[in-house]
Motif scaffolding. Structure first.
Motif, PDB file in Angstrom:
ATOM      1  N   SER A 129       0.822  -1.207   0.000  1.00  9.24           N
ATOM      2  CA  SER A 129       0.000   0.000   0.000  1.00  9.24           C
ATOM      3  C   SER A 129       0.857   1.259   0.000  1.00  9.24           C
ATOM      4  O   SER A 129       1.759   1.410   0.825  1.00  9.24           O
ATOM      5  CB  SER A 129      -0.908  -0.006   1.238  1.00  9.24           C
ATOM      6  OG  SER A 129      -1.666   1.174   1.313  1.00  9.24           O
ATOM      7  N   ASP A 269      -0.966   4.385   5.453  1.00 13.68           N
ATOM      8  CA  ASP A 269      -0.676   3.028   4.971  1.00 13.68           C
ATOM      9  C   ASP A 269      -0.371   2.098   6.142  1.00 13.68           C
ATOM     10  O   ASP A 269      -0.823   0.949   6.181  1.00 13.68           O
ATOM     11  CB  ASP A 269       0.497   3.048   3.990  1.00 13.68           C
ATOM     12  CG  ASP A 269       0.150   3.773   2.696  1.00 13.68           C
ATOM     13  OD1 ASP A 269      -0.971   3.564   2.174  1.00 13.68           O
ATOM     14  OD2 ASP A 269       0.989   4.542   2.202  1.00 13.68           O
ATOM     15  N   SER A 324      -7.471   2.219  -3.180  1.00 13.08           N
ATOM     16  CA  SER A 324      -6.629   1.038  -3.053  1.00 13.08           C
ATOM     17  C   SER A 324      -7.470  -0.228  -2.899  1.00 13.08           C
ATOM     18  O   SER A 324      -7.206  -1.248  -3.544  1.00 13.08           O
ATOM     19  CB  SER A 324      -5.694   1.199  -1.852  1.00 13.08           C
ATOM     20  OG  SER A 324      -4.853   0.080  -1.704  1.00 13.08           O
TER      21      SER A 324
END
Length: 397
Positions: A129, A269, A324
């Motif tokens: 990520s 992240d 994402s």
């Protein structure tokens, strides 16, 4: 394939410059409103012109990014964007500033979708990520841009020189940064090689099925981006109008908001990896709603700054988390994912401000911000009704 870390750093820089340029313009909004003697609904109207520009760009940019490469769209759209950001501050009548705002929204959306598409390509090739971090650099740029603007406004230098000087520097930086972005062709070849070696050849949805798969992500993105658009375009106006703060203190409040968002995104992240998509999304909704409400009922400018900071923390990772997760759960990335989500949600960052302008003119800005706070809390029931299974799949995939 070019050095992946270099490509990652270059797309980080593009995000930073986009955010810095936009936040350099935002503190000029109340100045433009005062100079042209615009009512709240009239200000909402010129912001609507920017929203229309965004909506006109959305059906085009995703296809161009997928056809010609996101890195090429980033390269050329940035040349227009850093010019367009500075034009509205110099328009002298309602029609011309509306046209200028359309150009700002159109060029900004082109660069924004393309750089997100390129970021998703880098994320897929790196296999971890990075989207929250990229949006963190956008917010870091927003903090720097707003901070520079606050300092500039406090100095005995004409405000009319601010945007030409700053945007000229950003334009040069963009020309340097756009070199060595990861090309979509290199990313596709790398991923194909990885899938062939692993035997993974799952088919991703396309066409109507892709749109339906991404629609729940887009609804949540719409709510989050609506709130971000309102805070971005109206927070300085709110503080100037309700608290009579003046442009400098209002710019400080926007800088607090931008800093809080940047700090949260830069750690986002790690938060998603540690706690998972669902807890981070729901907590973000609660904080975004609470921060906006605190700003709404704040008795003084200090509490207003606190509300800006909490709202910035809450709004920080909603969009990158959804982008994402959508790419992961559908197996698609690049312009396909960004443009579909943007069509339902991302344009809300421009559509929200004119709506709030109309509401603010009818019932007052305080009531308009209270409605925004309530709307941001709607991510929770939307998740429970439409997002639960897909986000769990993304988290476990």
């Amino acid at each position: 394939m070019q050095n992946l870390q270099t490509a990652h750093n270059r797309v980080r820089t593009i995000f930073f410059l986009h955010g810095a340029a936009f936040s350099s313009w935002v503190p000029h909004i109340p100045l433009v409103q005062e100079r042209l003697d615009l009512a709240h609904d009239e200000l909402g109207g010129i912001l609507l012109a920017a929203a229309i520009g965004v909506l006109c760009a959305m059906p085009i940019v995703g296809r161009l990014a997928d056809r010609f490469g996101s890195e090429r769209v980033v390269r050329y759209s940035g040349l227009f964007y850093f010019v367009a950001v500075g034009i509205p501050a110099f328009m002298t009548d309602y029609l011309n500033i509306s046209i200028a705002m359309f150009a700002l929204g159109f060029s900004g959306a082109f660069l924004d979708v393309a750089m997100n598409a390129n970021g998703l390509q880098v994320e897929r090739v790196k296999g971890r990520s990075i989207m929250s971090g990229l949006h963190g650099f956008w917010s870091l740029g927003g903090f720097v841009g707003a901070g520079i603007t606050a300092v500039w406004f406090a100095l005995p230098v004409g405000n009319e020189f601010h945007l030409p000087v700053i945007l000229g520097l950003f334009f040069i930086a963009h020309i340097i940064a756009q070199a060595n972005l990861l090309s979509d062709q290199d990313a596709t070849q790398h991923l194909a090689s990885r899938h062939n070696s692993s035997g993974n050849s799952a088919k991703a949805p396309d066409g109507r099925n892709l749109f339906l798969a991404l629609l729940p992500f887009g609804i949540c993105a719409f709510i989050g981006q609506f709130g971000e658009g309102v805070l971005t375009d109206w927070a300085t106006v709110f503080m100037t109008t309700v608290h009579d703060s003046g442009p400098t203190l209002a710019a400080v409040g926007f800088a607090v908001y931008s800093f809080a968002m940047a700090a949260t995104r830069l750690s986002g992240d790690a938060l998603v990896i540690r706690y998972g998509h669902v807890p981070v999304l729901l907590t973000s909704s609660i904080l975004a709603s609470s921060g906006t409400f605190i700003l709404t009922v704040s008795p003084n400018i200090i509490i207003a700054w606190l509300g800006c900071g909490i709202a910035g923390i809450g709004l920080a990772v909603i969009l990158p988390l959804l982008l994402s997760a959508a790419a992961h759960s559908t197996g698609k990335s690049g312009g396909a994912v960004v443009s579909v989500i943007a069509a339902t949600g991302y344009s809300a960052i421009m559509a929200g401000p004119p709506v709030i302008g109309a509401i603010g003119e009818a019932v007052g800005l305080v009531s308009a911000f209270a409605l925004t706070a309530g709307f941001l809390a709607m991510i929770i029931p939307v998740y429970l009704l439409t997002m639960r299974r897909r986000l769990q799949i993304a988290a476990n995939g």
